[in-house]
Design a protein around this motif. Sequence first.
Motif, PDB file in Angstrom:
ATOM      1  N   ASP A   1       6.010  -8.677  -3.797  1.00 27.27           N
ATOM      2  CA  ASP A   1       6.542  -7.823  -4.190  1.00 27.27           C
ATOM      3  C   ASP A   1       7.159  -6.774  -5.543  1.00 27.27           C
ATOM      4  O   ASP A   1       8.266  -6.226  -5.609  1.00 27.27           O
ATOM      5  N   SER A   2       6.462  -7.531  -6.517  1.00 23.88           N
ATOM      6  CA  SER A   2       6.994  -6.792  -7.866  1.00 23.88           C
ATOM      7  C   SER A   2       5.849  -6.436  -8.080  1.00 23.88           C
ATOM      8  O   SER A   2       4.207  -6.778  -7.566  1.00 23.88           O
ATOM      9  N   LEU A   3       5.831  -6.055  -9.632  1.00 28.73           N
ATOM     10  CA  LEU A   3       4.557  -5.138 -10.523  1.00 28.73           C
ATOM     11  C   LEU A   3       4.799  -5.954 -12.130  1.00 28.73           C
ATOM     12  O   LEU A   3       5.420  -6.135 -12.231  1.00 28.73           O
ATOM     13  N   TRP A   4       3.912  -6.239 -12.556  1.00 25.67           N
ATOM     14  CA  TRP A   4       3.488  -6.050 -13.898  1.00 25.67           C
ATOM     15  C   TRP A   4       2.158  -4.595 -14.528  1.00 25.67           C
ATOM     16  O   TRP A   4       1.198  -4.610 -13.630  1.00 25.67           O
ATOM     17  N   MET A   5       2.708  -4.283 -15.469  1.00 32.43           N
ATOM     18  CA  MET A   5       2.487  -3.427 -16.238  1.00 32.43           C
ATOM     19  C   MET A   5       2.421  -3.292 -17.966  1.00 32.43           C
ATOM     20  O   MET A   5       3.288  -3.939 -17.815  1.00 32.43           O
ATOM     21  N   ALA A   6       1.119  -2.234 -18.360  1.00 31.37           N
ATOM     22  CA  ALA A   6       1.664  -2.697 -19.742  1.00 31.37           C
ATOM     23  C   ALA A   6       1.502  -1.363 -20.250  1.00 31.37           C
ATOM     24  O   ALA A   6       1.417  -0.252 -20.011  1.00 31.37           O
ATOM     25  N   VAL A   7       2.642  -1.487 -20.985  1.00 31.67           N
ATOM     26  CA  VAL A   7       2.382  -0.716 -22.286  1.00 31.67           C
ATOM     27  C   VAL A   7       2.634  -0.376 -23.529  1.00 31.67           C
ATOM     28  O   VAL A   7       2.452  -1.532 -23.796  1.00 31.67           O
ATOM     29  N   SER A   8       2.303   0.177 -24.693  1.00 32.87           N
ATOM     30  CA  SER A   8       2.602   0.005 -25.847  1.00 32.87           C
ATOM     31  C   SER A   8       3.903  -0.265 -26.908  1.00 32.87           C
ATOM     32  O   SER A   8       4.355   0.806 -26.151  1.00 32.87           O
ATOM     33  N   GLY A   9       3.669  -1.512 -27.462  1.00 32.76           N
ATOM     34  CA  GLY A   9       4.611  -1.853 -28.521  1.00 32.76           C
ATOM     35  C   GLY A   9       4.579  -1.329 -29.634  1.00 32.76           C
ATOM     36  O   GLY A   9       3.518  -0.393 -30.076  1.00 32.76           O
ATOM     37  N   GLU A  10       5.159  -1.585 -30.661  1.00 33.89           N
ATOM     38  CA  GLU A  10       5.158  -1.621 -31.996  1.00 33.89           C
ATOM     39  C   GLU A  10       4.801  -1.720 -32.670  1.00 33.89           C
ATOM     40  O   GLU A  10       4.044  -3.020 -32.522  1.00 33.89           O
ATOM     41  N   GLY A  11       4.060  -0.777 -33.673  1.00 32.75           N
ATOM     42  CA  GLY A  11       3.080  -2.010 -35.190  1.00 32.75           C
ATOM     43  C   GLY A  11       1.777  -2.351 -33.711  1.00 32.75           C
ATOM     44  O   GLY A  11       0.675  -3.124 -34.184  1.00 32.75           O
ATOM     45  N   GLY A  12       1.341  -1.517 -33.256  1.00 34.85           N
ATOM     46  CA  GLY A  12       0.026  -1.178 -32.135  1.00 34.85           C
ATOM     47  C   GLY A  12      -0.219  -3.060 -31.552  1.00 34.85           C
ATOM     48  O   GLY A  12      -1.068  -3.601 -31.382  1.00 34.85           O
ATOM     49  N   THR A  13       1.133  -2.925 -31.168  1.00 37.32           N
ATOM     50  CA  THR A  13       0.940  -4.530 -30.039  1.00 37.32           C
ATOM     51  C   THR A  13       1.175  -3.317 -27.889  1.00 37.32           C
ATOM     52  O   THR A  13       1.649  -2.435 -28.335  1.00 37.32           O
ATOM     53  N   SER A  14       0.530  -4.455 -27.640  1.00 38.32           N
ATOM     54  CA  SER A  14       0.723  -4.332 -26.357  1.00 38.32           C
ATOM     55  C   SER A  14       1.552  -5.036 -25.838  1.00 38.32           C
ATOM     56  O   SER A  14       2.229  -6.372 -25.956  1.00 38.32           O
ATOM     57  N   ARG A  15       2.605  -4.325 -24.567  1.00 39.49           N
ATOM     58  CA  ARG A  15       3.850  -5.697 -23.675  1.00 39.49           C
ATOM     59  C   ARG A  15       3.438  -5.257 -22.174  1.00 39.49           C
ATOM     60  O   ARG A  15       3.115  -3.963 -22.166  1.00 39.49           O
ATOM     61  N   ILE A  16       3.736  -5.969 -21.782  1.00 40.49           N
ATOM     62  CA  ILE A  16       3.394  -7.099 -20.306  1.00 40.49           C
ATOM     63  C   ILE A  16       5.078  -6.830 -19.957  1.00 40.49           C
ATOM     64  O   ILE A  16       5.408  -7.445 -19.956  1.00 40.49           O
ATOM     65  N   LEU A  17       5.316  -5.702 -19.360  1.00 40.58           N
ATOM     66  CA  LEU A  17       6.240  -5.972 -18.337  1.00 40.58           C
ATOM     67  C   LEU A  17       6.501  -6.267 -17.176  1.00 40.58           C
ATOM     68  O   LEU A  17       5.227  -6.292 -16.246  1.00 40.58           O
ATOM     69  N   HIS A  18       7.360  -7.954 -16.447  1.00 43.83           N
ATOM     70  CA  HIS A  18       7.335  -7.958 -14.655  1.00 43.83           C
ATOM     71  C   HIS A  18       8.287  -6.996 -13.833  1.00 43.83           C
ATOM     72  O   HIS A  18       9.545  -7.451 -14.396  1.00 43.83           O
ATOM     73  N   VAL A  19       7.708  -6.206 -13.275  1.00 45.72           N
ATOM     74  CA  VAL A  19       9.160  -5.230 -12.673  1.00 45.72           C
ATOM     75  C   VAL A  19       9.491  -5.863 -11.149  1.00 45.72           C
ATOM     76  O   VAL A  19       8.889  -6.431 -10.085  1.00 45.72           O
ATOM     77  N   THR A  20      11.018  -5.977 -11.160  1.00 43.91           N
ATOM     78  CA  THR A  20      11.329  -6.046  -9.822  1.00 43.91           C
ATOM     79  C   THR A  20      12.543  -5.068  -9.628  1.00 43.91           C
ATOM     80  O   THR A  20      12.512  -4.724 -10.367  1.00 43.91           O
ATOM     81  N   PRO A  21      12.382  -5.383  -8.296  1.00 46.13           N
ATOM     82  CA  PRO A  21      13.989  -4.446  -7.210  1.00 46.13           C
ATOM     83  C   PRO A  21      15.181  -4.846  -8.832  1.00 46.13           C
ATOM     84  O   PRO A  21      15.919  -3.882  -8.850  1.00 46.13           O
ATOM     85  N   SER A  22      14.797  -5.764  -9.207  1.00 47.59           N
ATOM     86  CA  SER A  22      16.061  -6.037 -10.160  1.00 47.59           C
ATOM     87  C   SER A  22      16.392  -5.900 -11.828  1.00 47.59           C
ATOM     88  O   SER A  22      17.387  -5.370 -12.440  1.00 47.59           O
ATOM     89  N   GLY A  23      15.541  -5.469 -12.114  1.00 44.33           N
ATOM     90  CA  GLY A  23      14.893  -5.188 -13.252  1.00 44.33           C
ATOM     91  C   GLY A  23      12.960  -4.999 -13.815  1.00 44.33           C
ATOM     92  O   GLY A  23      12.673  -5.340 -13.369  1.00 44.33           O
TER      93      GLY A  23
END
Length: 723
Positions: free
Chosen positions: A655-677
């Motif tokens: 029931d959750s997502l994993w997604m990737a976004v660009s961070g600062e300084g040429g980094t990538s961030r991976i986020l774990h998305v659940t109904p709470s945040g």
Amino acid sequence: MLVAGRVAQRSMARYPERVERNPKRYVGKKTMLLGGVPVDVGDALAALLGLFVSEGRVRFNGSMPSCVVLTCPVAWRDDRRDVLRAAGEAVVPDARIVLVEEPVAAALHYASTHRVNGGKRVAVYDLGGGTFDAAVLAADGDDFKVIGEPGGDDAIGGEVFDEQVYGFFGEQLERTRPEFFADVTGNPDRRFLAAAADLLEEARIAKETLSAYGTASQYIAGADVDVTITKDDLDGLVKADVTRTADLLDETLERAKVTAADLAGIFLTGGASRMPLVHATLRERHGELVHTSDDPKIVVALGAARLAWKLKSDNENHIVPVMEGVIDVAASAAGVYALCAGEAGRHVLRRIDVAAGQADRELQFGEVVDWAVSGEGVVVADRAPDGVRLRTLTPELTIRSGQLLPPGSEPRVLARDAAGWAFFQPRRPTLVNNAIGLPWGETGSLSVIEVSLGGFFAQEAPPVPLGNTAQWFVNEDNSQRRLLDQDSPTGGGAALAVGSSGCVVVLGQFKSKKGVFGGAHQNFVPWQVLCLVEPGGKISRIERRSPNWLQQVVLHDGKWFISTNAGLEIDASPAPPQVIVPRQRAGALRWFPAGTEMYAVGMDTVVPARGWSVLHYDAESGSARVLAQNDRECLLGHLTSRAPLERPRVISDGDSLWMAVSGEGGTSRILHVTPSGATEVFRAPGWVEPVAKVPYGLLCLHLPDTPPGVSRPFVTRLVRIAV
């Protein structure tokens, strides 16, 4: 021997004189006395920290942490911080020990779920078990710094409220069981000390119950009687203290010279901040600036964990290489599969033994155009010498069937259970533009072939025509046809229907009312056709002439979740479509189902790609709320692109997502998305893209020297990270 955690909690009733519920208050002060024995507070802190480290190691295969972030009250001097640091160094001597103020940690967590613009101020209201603290912070890039003089009161907290409820219950016991209460408050016998501890525990439970209910009734075993308290009773007991905390917060804001207009939010943390009276008091003064979480008690810990990931001295030490030369990865109940680069432009499909970190079976193909996996097998479309060939494979990667597709086909391949589909254009599309009276795009037709992944013998399947289709694109540079136009009745790519056994595809339709004159279309009229393709060859068609043009269709839980040029909608016939979230004029929105949950991901602008948001749809309220957003970062991938290497880097897991976004300084961030945040779980230099959740962590494609962006290089390396 010192005992911490649940064991100590359970022992409190038997040995109340040996228990200290809040050792933190002794840091830098007097020595603790537990059962008459002096105990150094540093040893007590080390016992607590050792318990947390041991539990964490169990979850990560016995690995020791490389970085430990400890939090402390913002008012602590260096001598008190040194005690905490020494406790950390005693438990994990080889780790990097970092101290951060509790309001900073809380702000770091809240900033991951709320928009905090650079230069904006935030306030943290921390009503914990033993103390109350207030602080004002300024956003400093991805960090926060305390400004002004913090405020607080060491005599206000959840434990003080417990004592007040204890006294309220005591007044009832004095009336109903006076002899029992006299012994509880004055008799040094162990059984009455234990009874006093039990009464205090019942007071705590009652206080927490009143956060959700109007009345709490507690059974006091030693007295064989019930005691009760209402929400109004509790409010009367603690109102003066809660009002004082609100006053202290206002004074802290004044000392920092911060007004409501300067604030991005007032963030609540600490277990006692869950009390409804706290919310009502603060919102009466500060309105919508007040924000809380589902469990504010753990907000500081989550912020510390977020900082620990950020401060790791070497991210590479936490990245386990699995395989080089990887193009794409897909997972199903049958296993994890990797498409890899081979020799002379050929590709190799490998099944991965994730625990061993290597392939246990592989099969060579020509250049793979597209592929898909299900629990019953694999479908592959690859270029053979005689054209594009569609093949079905068992989960063990043995070939079951193969058939040639028409020349020039670039199929989109899907698979679910025992069925697979290849959607393709039987002839090359015609490129069009306004020189012939049409939008910038291409016209053609679409067909589908269904193949079987189950059974013993698979026969060649005939193609089924779906009809004419047109796709309209954003004219970026008079040459590319890559980004679908979000304002047009374009055709879309085929996708699996969630909650249904088949797949869906949108066909773009048009006609010229006056025909073609001088090589140009006259009076161009567009519409769309929605096709639902089910196993066994059943095809349902729905014409759509609505001004809200379809960009995406997901059939989920009996409802049509659609993305249109107006925004995110739900089309629950016979009711009219309902717009849940409007689309920004230059942006895009798409639904992402995950198990029983439904999420959405947005981009602020399509050209250039900028800004992202993630939302959760609440079926009960019929609305969507923003879980996280950032107007300075970008998604990895693109929501509107038809290029395979530019598909959005979002995967579902339960029931959750994993997604990737660009961070600062040429980094990538991976986020774990659940109904709470949405929680950041990993950050590393270069391109990091989640591809599959496995029992031992998260499989990702990683190129440390490639900046994150819309499109990644063709060949990457597969790694595993701990999450």
